[in-house]
Design a protein around this motif. Sequence first.
Motif, PDB file in Angstrom:
ATOM      1  N   UNK A 167       9.271  -4.175   7.112  1.00 35.36           N
ATOM      2  CA  UNK A 167       9.015  -3.509   5.847  1.00 35.36           C
ATOM      3  C   UNK A 167      10.197  -2.275   5.742  1.00 35.36           C
ATOM      4  N   UNK A 168      10.924  -2.649   4.612  1.00 36.27           N
ATOM      5  CA  UNK A 168      12.134  -1.830   4.665  1.00 36.27           C
ATOM      6  C   UNK A 168      12.345  -0.831   3.330  1.00 36.27           C
ATOM      7  N   UNK A 169      12.876   0.296   3.512  1.00 32.80           N
ATOM      8  CA  UNK A 169      12.927   1.318   2.559  1.00 32.80           C
ATOM      9  C   UNK A 169      14.175   1.971   2.635  1.00 32.80           C
ATOM     10  N   UNK A 170      14.998   2.287   1.286  1.00 31.29           N
ATOM     11  CA  UNK A 170      16.246   2.791   1.305  1.00 31.29           C
ATOM     12  C   UNK A 170      16.321   4.114   0.670  1.00 31.29           C
TER      13      UNK A 170
ATOM     14  N   UNK B  59       6.294   6.807   5.985  1.00 29.97           N
ATOM     15  CA  UNK B  59       6.216   7.540   7.234  1.00 29.97           C
ATOM     16  C   UNK B  59       4.955   7.543   7.916  1.00 29.97           C
ATOM     17  N   UNK B  60       3.962   7.919   7.190  1.00 25.10           N
ATOM     18  CA  UNK B  60       2.783   7.581   7.754  1.00 25.10           C
ATOM     19  C   UNK B  60       2.495   6.272   8.614  1.00 25.10           C
ATOM     20  N   UNK B  61       2.515   5.413   7.686  1.00 21.20           N
ATOM     21  CA  UNK B  61       2.485   3.818   7.937  1.00 21.20           C
ATOM     22  C   UNK B  61       3.394   3.569   9.177  1.00 21.20           C
TER      23      UNK B  61
ATOM     24  N   UNK C   6       0.653  -1.281   0.173  1.00 19.23           N
ATOM     25  CA  UNK C   6      -0.033   0.126   0.130  1.00 19.23           C
ATOM     26  C   UNK C   6       0.724   1.201   0.113  1.00 19.23           C
ATOM     27  N   UNK C   7       1.997   1.331   0.681  1.00 16.13           N
ATOM     28  CA  UNK C   7       2.686   2.567   0.875  1.00 16.13           C
ATOM     29  C   UNK C   7       3.725   2.641  -0.621  1.00 16.13           C
ATOM     30  N   UNK C   8       4.032   1.666  -1.066  1.00 14.77           N
ATOM     31  CA  UNK C   8       4.649   1.515  -2.539  1.00 14.77           C
ATOM     32  C   UNK C   8       5.866   2.388  -2.277  1.00 14.77           C
TER      33      UNK C   8
END
Length: 317
Positions: free
Chosen positions: A255-258, A200-202, A191-193
Motif C-alpha cells: 500500500x503506497x502513499x506519496x 502511519x497507524x496502519x 480504510x486509511x484513505x
Amino acid sequence: MSADLTERPVPRPEPQMPSACASGGCGGGSGGGTTATIHVHRRGRPGAEPPAYVAVRVNGTVIAPEAIAEEAQQHPAPDPASAWRAAARALAIRELLLQEAHRLGLAAEPETDEAGRREVDEEALIRAVLETQAAPSSPTREECLRVYEQQRERFRTPPLLEARHILVEPGGDDEAGWDAARHQAATIAREVGDDPAAFAEAAQAFSSCPSKMQGGSLGQLQPGELVPAVQSAIEALPEGMTGREPVRSRFGWHVLRLDRRIPGRQLPFELVESRIADMLEARAWTLAAARFTASLAEAATLEGVALGKDELEAQLW
C-alpha cells in the motif's frame, strides 16, 4: 528504509584510453592521473586451440595466435570472428605503442594504484609514451563553462519523493496466500484513505517492513532507488495521496502513499567545475591517444589487421 526494496544504480564509468582489455582491471593500472594504460590479459583456457585466422604482424613482429585467442575472451562479440578481430586490433595497438616507446628509449617506471596494484613494465612503457607524446592540454575554465551552459540538465540534483508504504506479506507461496494478502492490502488502502495519521497507524499495525516503526516512511527517494514496480507506482501518485490499488512485488503487496515531491535544483557552476574538468580531461586523453595511435598505424607496416580511423574509433569506444 527497507533494504529489501532498494536497488542502487551502479556508477557509470568515465571514458577510458585504448586498451587491450575493454573491461579493464587486469592486475595493474596507473595511479594518480588521467593517463592511458593498455592492459595485457593472459587468462585463457589451457590447451584452447586458437581460430585458424590470418597471421598478424606489426612492423614484422608477429602477434601470436594464442595471445589473440586469449585476448578475444575479453571482447564480447556476436561471433568468434568479430571477437578475434577486436582482440587482434587491441594487441596491435599495444605492440605499436611498445615499439614507439622502445624507439624513443623510454624506461619503464611502474606506478601503484590506490588498490595497491602495480603496473607491469609493458603497461608503464605504454603510459610513458602516451604521456610524453600524446598528452593533451588541460581544459580551461571557459571550456568547462561552455559545457555547463550547453548541458545544464546534467548538472541538477535528482528529484526526490517522500513516500511511505505498508507491506503485506502473503501467508504462503500459493495463490490463495497471495490473494488473501492482496485483499488485506486493498482493505487497508480503502480504510486509511488519504489521511497520513491513519496510514502511519496502519503501517505500525500491519506492515511486515521495518519501516513500520517510522509510520511506513521510505525516506527521500531518488529515481530508480526502489524495485521498479513500487518505484513507478509511487511516481504515478498525486502528492498527498494513498494509492487505492495495492502493488505487487516479490516481497508481497504494497500500500503506497506519496507525501511530497521535491524537484531537483540546478547546481552552481562552481560546484561542478572540477567534475566537468575531469570529464573533459578524460575525453581529451582518449582522443589524443587515438590520434597518436592512428599516426603510428599510418606509418607502420601492418599485416592481418586494420587500424584505420574507423577501426580505432570502434576499438576506443
